[in-house]
Motif scaffolding. Structure first.
Motif, PDB file in Angstrom:
ATOM      1  N   ASP A  72      18.718   1.071  16.302  1.00  0.00           N
ATOM      2  CA  ASP A  72      18.067   0.877  17.595  1.00  0.00           C
ATOM      3  C   ASP A  72      16.564   1.111  17.490  1.00  0.00           C
ATOM      4  O   ASP A  72      15.797   0.598  18.306  1.00  0.00           O
ATOM      5  N   ALA A  73      16.161   1.885  16.500  1.00  0.00           N
ATOM      6  CA  ALA A  73      14.739   2.139  16.241  1.00  0.00           C
ATOM      7  C   ALA A  73      14.588   2.629  14.810  1.00  0.00           C
ATOM      8  O   ALA A  73      15.447   3.351  14.306  1.00  0.00           O
ATOM      9  N   VAL A  74      13.500   2.228  14.168  1.00  0.00           N
ATOM     10  CA  VAL A  74      13.164   2.704  12.825  1.00  0.00           C
ATOM     11  C   VAL A  74      11.732   3.219  12.868  1.00  0.00           C
ATOM     12  O   VAL A  74      10.838   2.555  13.406  1.00  0.00           O
ATOM     13  N   VAL A  75      11.525   4.404  12.314  1.00  0.00           N
ATOM     14  CA  VAL A  75      10.181   4.989  12.265  1.00  0.00           C
ATOM     15  C   VAL A  75       9.881   5.405  10.837  1.00  0.00           C
ATOM     16  O   VAL A  75      10.648   6.153  10.220  1.00  0.00           O
ATOM     17  N   SER A  76       8.782   4.899  10.308  1.00  0.00           N
ATOM     18  CA  SER A  76       8.324   5.264   8.969  1.00  0.00           C
ATOM     19  C   SER A  76       7.220   6.303   9.117  1.00  0.00           C
ATOM     20  O   SER A  76       6.221   6.064   9.804  1.00  0.00           O
ATOM     21  N   VAL A  77       7.411   7.459   8.498  1.00  0.00           N
ATOM     22  CA  VAL A  77       6.500   8.595   8.660  1.00  0.00           C
ATOM     23  C   VAL A  77       5.497   8.624   7.509  1.00  0.00           C
ATOM     24  O   VAL A  77       5.882   8.586   6.339  1.00  0.00           O
ATOM     25  N   HIS A  78       4.211   8.737   7.842  1.00  0.00           N
ATOM     26  CA  HIS A  78       3.150   8.736   6.832  1.00  0.00           C
ATOM     27  C   HIS A  78       2.013   9.667   7.240  1.00  0.00           C
ATOM     28  O   HIS A  78       1.981  10.205   8.345  1.00  0.00           O
ATOM     29  N   ALA A  79       1.071   9.837   6.328  1.00  0.00           N
ATOM     30  CA  ALA A  79      -0.216  10.472   6.607  1.00  0.00           C
ATOM     31  C   ALA A  79      -1.268   9.668   5.869  1.00  0.00           C
ATOM     32  O   ALA A  79      -0.993   9.118   4.805  1.00  0.00           O
ATOM     33  N   ASP A  80      -2.462   9.612   6.412  1.00  0.00           N
ATOM     34  CA  ASP A  80      -3.498   8.731   5.893  1.00  0.00           C
ATOM     35  C   ASP A  80      -4.280   9.378   4.761  1.00  0.00           C
ATOM     36  O   ASP A  80      -4.193  10.584   4.532  1.00  0.00           O
ATOM     37  N   GLY A  81      -5.060   8.574   4.069  1.00  0.00           N
ATOM     38  CA  GLY A  81      -5.934   9.054   3.013  1.00  0.00           C
ATOM     39  C   GLY A  81      -7.297   8.414   3.137  1.00  0.00           C
ATOM     40  O   GLY A  81      -7.717   7.648   2.278  1.00  0.00           O
TER      41      GLY A  81
END
Length: 311
Positions: A187-196
């Protein structure tokens, strides 16, 4: 990080950016997709994407004593999903959480540098991600936040699947990550990241899929629902964490649209990326390395997902 499946678009000139919205205003405005657009959200079709790439390679991602090792994981996604879940507002919903990169990628450069089809071209299977100047790796950050997020969503009754839980030596590749969400009919997909990005560039942003059609990529059906998911996550992330939207991506809206990310291009279900902050800025790094703040980040994302699924 502005990944390789995360190569950033060229930053837009400063004068073209809208004024930065106050954090409280964004939280109030972005609780509904239509509200965010009406009150200064980005025009649909603007750049989509993960965060910006550091000018130089990140420092070695040495383990943090506060973080569990990649090998020391709890039950796998499969065994967890088989356990009885409490009934709650998200009962019957499936959410796929995609912890960006993998702590083991740095030891498998040959494998992650292999090219995969992202529908509109070919890109690297994955990258190592970025890290703080002190060596806290993005891959460790994303895994910790994703586990916290899984717990919060399961407490609300959702069935949660992680694309990786520190249970594989590297990867998965970006195309496989997309297929996992599709296979689960999430129903939902979330990709977790942090920037550089560069020092002084601060804040979070949510990456939305652009309208893409080519090869195996066709995002026509997911652009609108993904945008609503992203808007709700952005508003709740501000409210819960107190973090401001990015001051260098998205014109102060906390939203960005890109067409060059395989993880979005190949998705057939609503999906967004969340860049929680910039690991290369000292002030953002202090937040990202705080266990208390990571819990808030997970809660902000969970609140956004819940708001979207209960609409």
């Amino acid at each position: 990080m502005r990944h390789q499946d995360f190569a950033p678009p060229t930053p837009r000139p400063g004068p073209r950016r809208r004024p930065v919205l106050a954090a409280a205003a964004l939280a109030a405005v972005c609780l509904t997709a239509t509200g965010c657009v009406a009150d200064g959200g980005p025009v649909p079709g603007a750049e989509e994407g993960a965060a910006s790439r550091p000018a130089s390679s990140p420092p070695p991602s040495s383990p943090s004593p506060r973080e569990p090792s990649a090998a020391a994981t709890g039950p796998s996604s499969e065994s967890r999903s088989a356990e009885p879940l409490p009934r709650g507002p998200l009962t019957g919903r499936t959410v796929v959480i995609d912890p960006g990169h993998n702590p083991g990628n740095r030891d498998h450069t040959r494998e992650i540098n292999s090219q995969v089809d992202i529908g509109t071209g070919r890109k690297e299977c994955d990258t190592t991600g970025t890290a703080t100047d002190a060596g806290y790796a993005e891959a460790r950050f994303t895994l910790d936040v994703s586990r916290k997020l899984r717990t919060l969503l399961e407490e609300r009754g959702a069935r949660v699947v992680l694309t990786q839980d520190g249970d594989r030596p590297f990867g998965p590749c970006v195309d496989e990550r997309a297929r996992m969400g599709n296979k689960e009919k999430a129903d939902a997909v979330v990709s977790v990241h942090a920037d550089g990005s560069a020092t002084g560039n601060r804040g979070f942003h949510v990456i939305l899929p652009a309208a893409v059609k080519g090869g195996d990529a066709d995002t026509a059906k997911i652009v609108a629902p993904s945008r609503e998911l992203g808007v709700r996550i952005a508003g709740n992330f501000v409210r819960v964490t107190g973090s401001a939207p990015s001051n260098y991506i998205g014109g102060g809206t906390g939203l960005d649209t890109r067409d060059d990310l395989g993880g979005l291009n190949l998705s057939t279900v609503p999906k967004v990326f969340v860049e929680c902050g910039n690991m290369r800025d000292p002030k953002d790094a202090a937040l990202l390395t705080s266990a208390d703040w990571r819990q808030k980040a997970a809660l902000g994302i969970a609140e956004g997902i819940s708001s979207y699924l209960k609409r």
